[in-house]
Design a protein around this motif. Structure first.
Motif: not given
Length: 60
Positions: A39-48
């Protein structure tokens, strides 16, 4: 899946293999046995963490 918002989603056993997750939001997800192979996870936003703390705040 670009720009998708999966906040609080249960992604147990989901298969995101080879998906483009560009700027997807994965805040507080459940990801037991989720597949991310290739999977391409570029600029993925995880848990804040600050938002998570606010969401779980309980007044005594």
């Amino acid at each position: 899946m670009q720009h998708s918002d999966f906040s609080h989603a249960d992604l147990t056993h989901a298969d995101f293999s080879r998906a483009s997750m560009y700027r997807a939001k994965l805040h507080c997800i459940v990801e037991k046995d989720t597949r991310w192979d290739g999977a391409s996870l570029i600029m993925l936003q995880g848990t804040d963490k600050d938002l998570e703390e606010a969401e779980n705040w309980v007044h005594d």
